[in-house]
Write an enzyme that holds these catalytic residues in place. Structure first.
Site, PDB file in Angstrom:
ATOM      1  CG  HIS A 197      -2.044   0.976   1.086  1.00 24.24           C
ATOM      2  ND1 HIS A 197      -1.918   2.297   1.431  1.00 24.24           N
ATOM      3  CD2 HIS A 197      -3.286   0.820   0.579  1.00 24.24           C
ATOM      4  CE1 HIS A 197      -3.056   2.912   1.145  1.00 24.24           C
ATOM      5  NE2 HIS A 197      -3.899   2.040   0.629  1.00 24.24           N
TER       6      HIS A 197
ATOM      7  CG  ASP B  78      -8.464  -4.330  -2.981  1.00 22.26           C
ATOM      8  OD1 ASP B  78      -9.667  -4.126  -2.803  1.00 22.26           O
ATOM      9  OD2 ASP B  78      -7.683  -3.462  -3.408  1.00 22.26           O
TER      10      ASP B  78
HETATM   11  N1  CMC Z   1       4.297  -7.628  -4.870  1.00 21.78           N
HETATM   12  C1  CMC Z   1       5.640  -7.605  -5.024  1.00 21.78           C
HETATM   13  N2  CMC Z   1       6.394  -6.510  -4.837  1.00 21.78           N
HETATM   14  C2  CMC Z   1       5.768  -5.378  -4.521  1.00 21.78           C
HETATM   15  C3  CMC Z   1       4.365  -5.310  -4.346  1.00 21.78           C
HETATM   16  C4  CMC Z   1       3.638  -6.495  -4.542  1.00 21.78           C
HETATM   17  N3  CMC Z   1       2.309  -6.488  -4.398  1.00 21.78           N
HETATM   18  N4  CMC Z   1       4.009  -4.061  -4.032  1.00 21.78           N
HETATM   19  C5  CMC Z   1       5.133  -3.342  -3.996  1.00 21.78           C
HETATM   20  N5  CMC Z   1       6.204  -4.128  -4.270  1.00 21.78           N
HETATM   21  C6  CMC Z   1       7.624  -3.729  -4.288  1.00 21.78           C
HETATM   22  C7  CMC Z   1       7.966  -2.922  -5.531  1.00 21.78           C
HETATM   23  O1  CMC Z   1       8.408  -3.787  -6.578  1.00 21.78           O
HETATM   24  C8  CMC Z   1       9.052  -2.022  -5.021  1.00 21.78           C
HETATM   25  O2  CMC Z   1      10.232  -2.778  -4.909  1.00 21.78           O
HETATM   26  P1  CMC Z   1      11.681  -2.095  -5.169  1.00 21.78           P
HETATM   27  O3  CMC Z   1      11.821  -1.061  -4.091  1.00 21.78           O
HETATM   28  O4  CMC Z   1      12.645  -3.225  -5.044  1.00 21.78           O
HETATM   29  O5  CMC Z   1      11.617  -1.502  -6.537  1.00 21.78           O
HETATM   30  C9  CMC Z   1       8.606  -1.699  -3.587  1.00 21.78           C
HETATM   31  O6  CMC Z   1       7.811  -2.831  -3.198  1.00 21.78           O
HETATM   32  C10 CMC Z   1       7.754  -0.421  -3.465  1.00 21.78           C
HETATM   33  O7  CMC Z   1       6.643  -0.541  -4.367  1.00 21.78           O
HETATM   34  P2  CMC Z   1       6.048   0.649  -5.232  1.00 21.78           P
HETATM   35  O8  CMC Z   1       5.395   0.065  -6.440  1.00 21.78           O
HETATM   36  O9  CMC Z   1       7.103   1.700  -5.445  1.00 21.78           O
HETATM   37  O10 CMC Z   1       4.985   1.224  -4.218  1.00 21.78           O
HETATM   38  P3  CMC Z   1       3.750   2.167  -4.565  1.00 21.78           P
HETATM   39  O11 CMC Z   1       3.424   2.903  -3.343  1.00 21.78           O
HETATM   40  O12 CMC Z   1       4.036   2.966  -5.816  1.00 21.78           O
HETATM   41  O13 CMC Z   1       2.598   1.109  -4.970  1.00 21.78           O
HETATM   42  C11 CMC Z   1       0.790  -0.408  -4.751  1.00 21.78           C
HETATM   43  C12 CMC Z   1       1.598   0.712  -4.093  1.00 21.78           C
HETATM   44  C13 CMC Z   1      -0.442  -0.699  -3.908  1.00 21.78           C
HETATM   45  C14 CMC Z   1       0.323   0.063  -6.144  1.00 21.78           C
HETATM   46  C15 CMC Z   1       1.673  -1.675  -4.886  1.00 21.78           C
HETATM   47  O14 CMC Z   1       2.037  -2.134  -3.601  1.00 21.78           O
HETATM   48  C16 CMC Z   1       1.016  -2.796  -5.682  1.00 21.78           C
HETATM   49  O15 CMC Z   1       1.125  -2.833  -6.909  1.00 21.78           O
HETATM   50  N6  CMC Z   1       0.268  -3.742  -5.007  1.00 21.78           N
HETATM   51  C17 CMC Z   1      -0.472  -4.774  -5.686  1.00 21.78           C
HETATM   52  C18 CMC Z   1      -1.826  -4.217  -6.172  1.00 21.78           C
HETATM   53  C19 CMC Z   1      -2.796  -3.998  -5.038  1.00 21.78           C
HETATM   54  O16 CMC Z   1      -3.002  -4.840  -4.181  1.00 21.78           O
HETATM   55  N7  CMC Z   1      -3.478  -2.831  -5.049  1.00 21.78           N
HETATM   56  C20 CMC Z   1      -4.491  -2.470  -4.059  1.00 21.78           C
HETATM   57  C21 CMC Z   1      -4.043  -1.369  -3.174  1.00 21.78           C
HETATM   58  S1  CMC Z   1      -5.064  -1.119  -1.713  1.00 21.78           S
HETATM   59  C22 CMC Z   1      -6.655  -0.747  -2.225  1.00 21.78           C
HETATM   60  C23 CMC Z   1      -6.771   0.344  -3.221  1.00 21.78           C
HETATM   61  O17 CMC Z   1      -6.008   1.281  -3.297  1.00 21.78           O
HETATM   62  O18 CMC Z   1      -7.712   0.240  -3.986  1.00 21.78           O
END
Ligand code: CMC
Length: 392
Positions: free
Chosen positions: A271, A328
């Site tokens: 998140h 989710d």
């Molecule tokens: N699985 C594997 N690695 C992950 C995941 C994941 N679900 N989420 C983040 N990471 C890693 C990412 O690869 C990065 O690694 P590194 O620092 O080595 O490059 C690090 O964690 C930080 O991730 P980010 O993508 O920079 O973080 P963000 O704040 O931009 O993204 C997020 C947040 C929710 C989009 C992301 O965690 C994600 O894609 N999660 C899976 C989709 C999901 O469950 N979304 C629902 C969110 S909650 C409800 C809502 O908002 O609707």
């Protein structure tokens, strides 16, 4: 452009002052108008929470009764709108249908287009949307399943009426089961607002151009659809099914999620703001166990989900990056137990998020916020002379 601060994805940029939702990502705290989410999920109803978000205070019994009556009065959708839905292919994704139908409300209710509507006119506009969304969502579900429509029943409360419209008239109707109604109320409450997330800030930025509420919310629905946001609830179940059909080796899938050469991410994990735990996920996980027990359902994907969660939480990759299950991760298992088709899950998220979108849109208008207009850091060519097409 030296004076512009670049913040891709707005990771650290506040865009508004808001008195609606408080969120502390480090401590895992979420409050609506100062009330902890845990108390609201336990003791309140979705409509009471909607009132709280939109008008700022918990309603008195009289205010709640009046609000519920008003919503009932406006719960029917225009016949022509049903015709619009019928024109879509039934198998089309329900989020595409939802987005179009909500935007089209502005054509049915042109008074919603007045940027300087009076308070009571504006209130009626938002009431109509809140009142009609359960009918619209139920109709979308029935259209998707090629079932005939069940009309709104004003003897039922908001959530029971919705479940009756979605499932009534079929064997196994869930409408009277209080366990189901309670579960739905909880899920909708937990989704009702989440401050400046992707869809809510979209609603605010679209509304900031003086665009009407219906089109602004339709834009929010589009933002919600993506699998990184609300679309994750559909993606989680699809992922769990895939893992199950692949033999249920959760360690293998955790390894895939860690592999930077593999685009696979653990859906329902991570998140932007919560870096300790997502308080909504805690409540949902417990609710999921309770509901499946009460309904006597054994869903093999619940076991997969629990193993996956455990495997990820014990893995340094997830610990270092502070990645935990989000709202989710378990919600889809509940929706499934209640009988919703997987493609409807994000639509149900939208049904829950609507009071938040409305409250945020209203707050933005009342605070007379300026039009949203981010800047950029230009990195393209700066000085070129036009070349005639025959010389390129
Ligand atoms: N699985 C594997 N690695 C992950 C995941 C994941 N679900 N989420 C983040 N990471 C890693 C990412 O690869 C990065 O690694 P590194 O620092 O080595 O490059 C690090 O964690 C930080 O991730 P980010 O993508 O920079 O973080 P963000 O704040 O931009 O993204 C997020 C947040 C929710 C989009 C992301 O965690 C994600 O894609 N999660 C899976 C989709 C999901 O469950 N979304 C629902 C969110 S909650 C409800 C809502 O908002 O609707």
């Amino acid at each position: 452009t030296g004076y512009i601060t670049l913040d891709s994805g707005y990771k650290n940029t506040g865009c508004t002052k808001s008195a609606i939702t408080f969120l502390d990502g480090e401590k895992g705290i979420l409050k609506y108008r100062g009330y902890p989410i845990e108390q609201l999920a336990e003791k309140s109803s979705f409509i009471e929470v909607a009132y709280l978000l939109i008008y700022g205070e918990l309603p008195t019994q009289t205010q709640l009764n009046e609000f519920e009556e008003l919503l009932k009065e406006h719960s029917d959708v225009p016949e022509q709108l049903k015709t619009i839905l019928l024109a879509f292919p039934p198998e089309g994704h329900p989020m595409g249908k939802l987005c179009s139908v909500i935007a089209s409300l502005s054509a049915f209710y042109p008074e919603s287009l007045k940027p300087n509507a009076s308070e009571s006119e504006q209130n009626l506009t938002l009431v109509k949307l809140l009142a009609k969304l359960p009918s619209i969502v139920a109709y979308i579900q029935r259209h998707t399943l090629s079932h005939s429509y069940v009309a709104s029943d004003n003897n039922l409360d908001y959530v029971t009426n919705f479940m009756n419209m979605a499932f009534g008239g079929h064997a196994g109707s869930t409408k009277v089961d209080p366990v189901v109604i309670d579960a739905m109320n909880k899920l909708l409450i937990l989704h009702a607002d989440h401050e400046q997330n992707c869809s809510t800030s979209t609603v605010r930025i679209v509304g900031s151009s003086d665009c009407n509420l219906y089109a602004s919310v339709a834009a929010g629905v589009a933002a919600l659809w993506g699998p990184l946001h609300g679309g994750a609830n559909q993606a989680v179940i699809e992922m769990l099914e895939k893992i199950k059909n692949d033999g249920g080796d959760t360690a293998k899938w955790v390894a895939k999620a860690k592999d930077k050469n593999d685009p696979f991410r653990l859906m329902g994990f991570g998140h932007r703001v919560y870096k300790n735990f997502d308080p909504r996920a805690k409540i949902i996980k417990k609710a999921c166990d309770d509901i499946l027990n009460k309904l006597g359902i054994k869903d093999p994907v619940l076991e997969i989900a629990k193993h996956l969660e455990e495997a990820a939480l014990n893995d340094p990759y997830f610990a270092e990056r502070k990645l935990y299950p989000n709202v989710d991760f378990y919600s889809g298992i509940i929706y499934r137990a209640l009988g919703f088709p997987t493609e409807m899950f994000t639509v149900l998220f939208a049904l829950g998020r609507l009071p938040g979108w409305i409250a945020q849109w209203k707050e933005m208008r009342e605070n007379k916020e300026p039009i949203g207009r981010p800047r950029q850091v230009y990195v393209g060519e700066v000085d070129r002379t036009f070349v005639d097409i025959k010389n390129r």
